[in-house]
Design a protein around this motif. Sequence first.
Motif, PDB file in Angstrom:
ATOM      1  N   GLN A 161       0.832  -1.199   0.000  1.00 53.72           N
ATOM      2  CA  GLN A 161       0.000   0.000   0.000  1.00 53.72           C
ATOM      3  C   GLN A 161       0.865   1.246   0.000  1.00 53.72           C
ATOM      4  O   GLN A 161       1.918   1.285   0.654  1.00 53.72           O
ATOM      5  CB  GLN A 161      -0.916   0.018   1.224  1.00 53.72           C
ATOM      6  CG  GLN A 161      -1.938  -1.103   1.203  1.00 53.72           C
ATOM      7  CD  GLN A 161      -2.904  -0.998   2.347  1.00 53.72           C
ATOM      8  OE1 GLN A 161      -2.507  -0.744   3.486  1.00 53.72           O
ATOM      9  NE2 GLN A 161      -4.176  -1.173   2.068  1.00 53.72           N
ATOM     10  N   ARG A 190       1.071   5.161   1.015  1.00 57.77           N
ATOM     11  CA  ARG A 190       0.487   6.093   1.985  1.00 57.77           C
ATOM     12  C   ARG A 190       1.244   7.418   1.939  1.00 57.77           C
ATOM     13  O   ARG A 190       2.418   7.450   1.575  1.00 57.77           O
ATOM     14  CB  ARG A 190       0.596   5.540   3.411  1.00 57.77           C
ATOM     15  CG  ARG A 190      -0.075   4.213   3.604  1.00 57.77           C
ATOM     16  CD  ARG A 190       0.203   3.661   5.003  1.00 57.77           C
ATOM     17  NE  ARG A 190      -0.351   2.343   5.164  1.00 57.77           N
ATOM     18  CZ  ARG A 190      -1.609   2.078   5.484  1.00 57.77           C
ATOM     19  NH1 ARG A 190      -2.439   3.062   5.707  1.00 57.77           N
ATOM     20  NH2 ARG A 190      -2.026   0.840   5.593  1.00 57.77           N
ATOM     21  N   ILE A 194      -3.465   3.665  -1.015  1.00 56.68           N
ATOM     22  CA  ILE A 194      -3.716   3.104  -2.346  1.00 56.68           C
ATOM     23  C   ILE A 194      -3.041   1.733  -2.411  1.00 56.68           C
ATOM     24  O   ILE A 194      -1.834   1.623  -2.194  1.00 56.68           O
ATOM     25  CB  ILE A 194      -3.146   4.022  -3.444  1.00 56.68           C
ATOM     26  CG1 ILE A 194      -3.855   5.377  -3.432  1.00 56.68           C
ATOM     27  CG2 ILE A 194      -3.243   3.352  -4.811  1.00 56.68           C
ATOM     28  CD1 ILE A 194      -3.227   6.408  -4.371  1.00 56.68           C
ATOM     29  N   THR A 195      -3.831   0.704  -2.700  1.00 56.67           N
ATOM     30  CA  THR A 195      -3.268  -0.636  -2.853  1.00 56.67           C
ATOM     31  C   THR A 195      -2.550  -0.720  -4.191  1.00 56.67           C
ATOM     32  O   THR A 195      -3.096  -0.343  -5.225  1.00 56.67           O
ATOM     33  CB  THR A 195      -4.375  -1.702  -2.769  1.00 56.67           C
ATOM     34  OG1 THR A 195      -4.977  -1.630  -1.466  1.00 56.67           O
ATOM     35  CG2 THR A 195      -3.807  -3.102  -2.990  1.00 56.67           C
ATOM     36  N   GLN A 208       0.795   7.207  -9.134  1.00 52.81           N
ATOM     37  CA  GLN A 208      -0.438   7.140  -8.350  1.00 52.81           C
ATOM     38  C   GLN A 208      -0.793   8.551  -7.890  1.00 52.81           C
ATOM     39  O   GLN A 208       0.099   9.364  -7.625  1.00 52.81           O
ATOM     40  CB  GLN A 208      -0.259   6.228  -7.136  1.00 52.81           C
ATOM     41  CG  GLN A 208       0.113   4.803  -7.495  1.00 52.81           C
ATOM     42  CD  GLN A 208      -0.960   4.113  -8.304  1.00 52.81           C
ATOM     43  OE1 GLN A 208      -2.081   3.937  -7.853  1.00 52.81           O
ATOM     44  NE2 GLN A 208      -0.610   3.729  -9.537  1.00 52.81           N
ATOM     45  N   PHE A 264      -3.097  11.011  -5.241  1.00 52.16           N
ATOM     46  CA  PHE A 264      -3.957  11.282  -4.093  1.00 52.16           C
ATOM     47  C   PHE A 264      -4.660  12.601  -4.396  1.00 52.16           C
ATOM     48  O   PHE A 264      -4.001  13.581  -4.768  1.00 52.16           O
ATOM     49  CB  PHE A 264      -3.142  11.419  -2.806  1.00 52.16           C
ATOM     50  CG  PHE A 264      -2.584  10.123  -2.300  1.00 52.16           C
ATOM     51  CD1 PHE A 264      -3.330   9.315  -1.448  1.00 52.16           C
ATOM     52  CD2 PHE A 264      -1.317   9.706  -2.663  1.00 52.16           C
ATOM     53  CE1 PHE A 264      -2.813   8.115  -0.974  1.00 52.16           C
ATOM     54  CE2 PHE A 264      -0.790   8.512  -2.197  1.00 52.16           C
ATOM     55  CZ  PHE A 264      -1.543   7.717  -1.347  1.00 52.16           C
TER      56      PHE A 264
END
Length: 135
Positions: free
Chosen positions: A27, A29, A57-58, A80, A82
Amino acid sequence: MATGVIPTEGKRVLQRMIWENYNPTLQLRVFKSNTTPTNASIYGDFTWATFTGSTAITLARDVTWTITSASPSVASYPVQTFTSADSAAETEYGWAITDGTNALIMVMRFDSALSISSATPSIKITPSIPLTAAA
């Protein structure tokens, strides 16, 4: 340049992944504590982001990591994001990859703190792990 480290517990997880066929849920973070990662860092040393959209987020198992042949070699996961819709800003200092038991595998501090809110709604991160021999 950003400060990143694979803490001792992260090295243990990576060894288990290689030698014991350990297949944890990884994950991503974001942390909001003004903490500089060290080899001794553990999950509890960090205060994790709380803005709306800060849920970990996996990192999917079926996505291929890209490995560079530079020195040092680096394994990178696709970017990724956020995203926050909160009107109040929250300051973030870095990111971490954890496993399902909240062991820190990789921790990276941003070059400078980032503010996230509806005015600056996203933080994009390319999760990466350096592939060098541990000292």
